[in-house]
Design a protein around this motif. Sequence first.
Motif, short mmCIF file in Angstrom:
data_model
loop_
_atom_site.label_atom_id
_atom_site.label_comp_id
_atom_site.label_asym_id
_atom_site.label_seq_id
_atom_site.Cartn_x
_atom_site.Cartn_y
_atom_site.Cartn_z
N GLN A 1 37.99 22.37 46.96
CA GLN A 1 36.81 22.26 47.48
C GLN A 1 35.71 23.15 46.56
O GLN A 1 34.64 22.70 46.48
N ARG B 1 34.72 27.79 61.09
CA ARG B 1 34.75 26.33 60.81
C ARG B 1 35.89 25.54 61.64
O ARG B 1 36.91 26.59 62.10
N ASP C 1 39.85 25.84 60.42
CA ASP C 1 40.24 27.23 60.70
C ASP C 1 40.84 27.53 62.15
O ASP C 1 41.79 28.13 62.32
N ARG D 1 32.93 29.99 49.92
CA ARG D 1 32.76 29.72 51.26
C ARG D 1 33.13 30.99 52.18
O ARG D 1 32.17 31.04 53.05
N VAL D 2 34.16 31.25 52.01
CA VAL D 2 34.70 32.60 52.69
C VAL D 2 33.71 33.76 52.59
O VAL D 2 33.27 34.22 53.81
N GLY E 1 41.68 22.72 53.11
CA GLY E 1 40.58 23.74 52.73
C GLY E 1 40.47 25.06 53.40
O GLY E 1 39.87 25.85 53.18
N VAL E 2 41.58 25.34 54.49
CA VAL E 2 41.67 26.51 55.06
C VAL E 2 42.14 27.45 54.34
O VAL E 2 43.53 27.35 53.36
N THR E 3 41.66 28.57 53.97
CA THR E 3 41.97 29.62 52.91
C THR E 3 42.98 30.77 53.37
O THR E 3 43.08 30.97 54.81
N ASP F 1 30.74 32.63 54.91
CA ASP F 1 31.17 32.56 56.44
C ASP F 1 31.28 33.70 56.73
O ASP F 1 30.73 34.01 58.06
N MET G 1 40.41 18.74 55.27
CA MET G 1 39.90 19.89 55.82
C MET G 1 40.86 21.01 56.02
O MET G 1 40.45 22.00 55.95
#
Lengths: 620, 243, 357
Positions: C308, A568, A571, C272-273, A598-600, C276, A595
């Motif tokens: 999200q 992404r 990311d 999502r992870v 939303g980064v985990t 991905d 955005m």
Amino acid sequence: MGALIAAEIGGIALAALAGWLVLLARWLKGRPAAGSWLAGLRHVPRRYLVDVHHVVARRPAAARMHALAAGGVLSGAVMALPAGLLGAGRIVWALAALAFGIGGIGALLVWRRRVPRSPPGLSGGAFLWLPAALAAWCVGNGLAALFMAVGAPALPVVLAVLLGGAGGVGLLRLVALGPMRHALAGVAWLAGHTRPGRFTGRDTALRPLDLVAPRLGVLVPADFLAPELAGFDACIQCGRCEEACPAFAAGQRLNPKALIQTLSAAMRVAPAAYAGRPAPGAPVMDGKGGMARPIVGNVLHRDSLWACTTCRACVEECPMLIEHVDAVVALRRGQTLMLGAVRDGAAQALQASRERAEPGGRDLAARGDVLATLDVPVLPPGGETGILLWLGEGAFDARYGRTLRALVTLMRQAGLRFATLGADEVDCGDLARRLGDEATFQALAAEAIGALKARRFAKIVTADPHALHVLRNEYPALGGQWTVQHHTGLLDELVRDGRLRLERRQGGSVAYHDPCYLGRYNGEIDAPRRLLDAACGGRVEMARHGMKAMCCGGGGGGPASDIDAVTRIPDLRMEQARAAGAGVVAVACPGCTAMLEGVTGPRPEVRDVAELVLAAVVAS
Amino acid sequence: MRGVVLLSGGIDPVSGRPAVPRGEVAAIGLALSAGGAVGGLHVGEGSVAQRQAGGYGLERVDCLRGGGDAVAILAAHLSAPPPDLVLAGSRACGGEDSGMLPYLLAERLGWPLLAGVMAIGAVADGWLSVTIGLPLGARQEARIRLPCILCAHDAAPAPPFVFDRARRVVVRTVDVSDAPPVPVVEGVERPYRARPRLIGSAGPGGGGTVLENPEPAEAARVLLAHLRALGMLGSSEGASIDA
Amino acid sequence: MTGRPRRDPRAERARCLVPGGVRPRLVRAGWDGVLTAEAGPRPPAVVCIEEPAFWVAAIVETPEGRPDRWGRQVLGAARVLAGAEGGVVALVTGVEAGHGVGEGGADRVVVLDIAIGPEAMPGVMLAALAPFAPRHVVMAETPAGGDWARRLAARSGWSIQAGIEMLNARQALRPVGAMRRERAAAPARVLTVPIDRVAPYGGMRREGRGCVPPDVPVLEARVQVGPVVLAQAAEMPLAEAPFVMAAGQGVRDFDSFHALSRFLGATEGASRVVCDAGLMPRGAQVGASGTVLDARCYLAFGIAGAPQHLQGLGKVEHVVAVNTDLHAAIVARAGLAIIADAQAVMPALLDLLREEG
């Protein structure tokens, strides 16, 4: 002997001119552009030597190579041709020889560019013949001129002319059939550039579309403006755009260089093979090209079109000043308005924009809910206030509500008089416009302009750079002209005027992530940094920042279209922040906030500039 | 096959702006999938919503202007000459919204009707085969005699909206003779107020049970009991084990 | 005993009151079936009524042999309209129909053949209702019930109020004008109720005396309906699935995950992870950039619940989470949260399900 040299050089030049006319005839099948193309020719030297050079010179080696090769080849020819025709003294021949010699050094640099190892962004194929052709042309003609200068016998001159002529034919082939048409197309493109405002300032607003025209947007190459077609041919495949493209980096099916090359090839039934990197993972689209043949789904993969975040990083980097984003939007307009062929998520967002004046489909009356505790006045039609606060789409997001509350609190502390439009604030239309739905954009814009015109205020302030860009730069063409300020600009002003006093907070280092629509689209990169310097301890810069900042992936309807990716974009951006050693990523846009939030996993914190300023403010 | 799609007033529930209801978009999609010419039919003055319906693929929309009972007006208009197929959404949006109109029209025309149509198949011997969508993704094949009325399932595939079509649609106003008036609907009308649904023990607001670090077996037991209590396992459990 | 737990209406009602008070508890949520799980003593008496002042009819679908939650609410609505004077007659369609209808509040029961097609249904209903001359007919606003109600109203010319959101004996309230307005009026002859709008009957058990169904008048069929083909949970579109079980980063053993979803009859989703990483197909992604669910229950294994992701839960009624982090966002959204390693809970759950056969 001089006549022989002149005939050789002149013949090649005439052939090149004929090739240029052939190209011109093809470009003229495109739609006529506003203004005279011919008249634009007078701007070409300045645009080449100043504007193009300005971009090329960001990479000094490339600039040197280009100056030596192009300068030597052209100046040598320009001196030798009249010298041969009219007869000239030895000094002129010596100078011509010197020029060709310089060109020869340029040819050497051209060769060195790909030897021993070619950078991945550069194309191969026909380009591999370029140094040889250049060298033959320069060495042959240079020797011929040298022989003339020293008065050598006929045979060596003839041999030298033969060598130069062979190089000339090679160059001609590369120009007429290969990638070096860049040289000829570049002149035409710079003469007829579709954004002349770029040469005098900033010009990033999309042009309104006439919605009664029979063909809306672009479906086939002939739908492009004629100079735009020349622009595609002007691409030299240097690969700077693909190095900057966030979608390419994330492994989406877009490579801006391949896109422009595809559009160039789309004009031709039998195009030259493309020897650069393709769009990642895109299936080969081997449809037949032609001026009246469809582009998307035939020679260009659909996903390439929708992966673009319209961040303008490619445009910023392009030494030929090609307008990639304009091309993408023109193609999207064709797909959206003429065919309705958009991605599912985008179709939903467009439908909601059309039917609810809000791409998320939410109730307009709920936009202000996020500020409910702060009791921000709503400006009724006919009302008057100092600042009109445009909340934007971010107001519907709970996370971004924190930012807006911080901003409102700061504006209160500075004693500003402001109000919102309440339920009369419709979406500004940014998303619809970037997704090619010009009809919905214009409808939303008309409504927004009407709502704004019904009220009196000194200026509009918004925390959303996308709304900022649309309101400031795109509404004027539709009859709405206001002073529009980004919240970082306003806060910077308040701090500098002393209406807000900040005390620097110690803490982790902060990296500012420039929103594309504030930085590249509006050139505002300093105010947020000044604010952060005043509010935070250590500020660090990511490798890509300012006008070269990398997109968060949130623009151009990217999240709505949701194209498959390897990684992404946010990311990647967060990784860059980490690499810069940032503990906090400062943002200034609801899209970037969403955005990057939303980064985990463990990562730097995401805070809006307004939040950081609020944390540092002290009672004045 | 000649298809006619019934278009309602078309109001978006959230914004109150003109919009083609989802079911009517689905109906247009079904009509297009059946092939042939597809027109729209609306009782009342045309609005933006009718033009937007063109964006989904209708070439022409006739707006019947006349007072009185819409069913009578439609029945009169549809009887000469009758189309093969009349399609409607699940219910209109913006008026009484009872979903009765297609049923009353079918009764008056004496045509058969099927609701919840997901897809239209082939015609054989005057019978049209259709697929009906049921809850939880279940499907049912059916055949219906032509001419007939079909109400589209809201989840039937929707055709894309194309602005170019919307701007080219021919919206024609047809003056028709007045029909007998409909009886006045009694009652008090006021702005809608959302009411909470029935009482429950937990909901999206959260605040549910939290079980901290149980033994896996205990966790499994609680989980299963909870799912069972929610009715998620029901009688389909045995079947799904076999599957 | 059939093994099926009996309902105890009084206990149910007590649980619906605020603690220690007499005011009903209001929760902005759907009905929770937990209430039905409570076993209790059977109400001793049965109310019998011979000659009511008038009749109210309820059409009840019993796909699984007895009225479900919605069916009981239809009966409840009929009881509201019948009051003390009136009687309720239930027209029941379904397999092994007729069970639990008396508890639901019906005085009389007429079982209709489930195979009656939609076209013949209004005629059959009118014939069945004729002896009772009902003042009102109540149905569920299900796909089938809504269809029957409209056919019945169109055939008989009776007034109809579809989608009642509030009901008492004097008035019914329903949205009109694209859900932007509402109208309160005296209850019409035909009414349909959406789910969880009218409470089920909570009084003493009614007789539920069976009556002879009418002879079905033969119609010239212009509609032929085939068998219902049930969707497999695995093949159901994620957006339509009623029960979704999703895997997040906390899940590593996907064989157990798949086995569990088959056992539970749940449709698979993922964060999502996970998508991905290619561990689940992209189509399984739940969230703002994936699919927004319309499920009744969402079972999340090893999902923390990024904003999200939670946006993708949309209208999901019941969230059940298994997660190691007590402070994860999904725990706050869940009706039941188990703070444990999903990797350990999944096999335990599988064992339990296998044990139970």
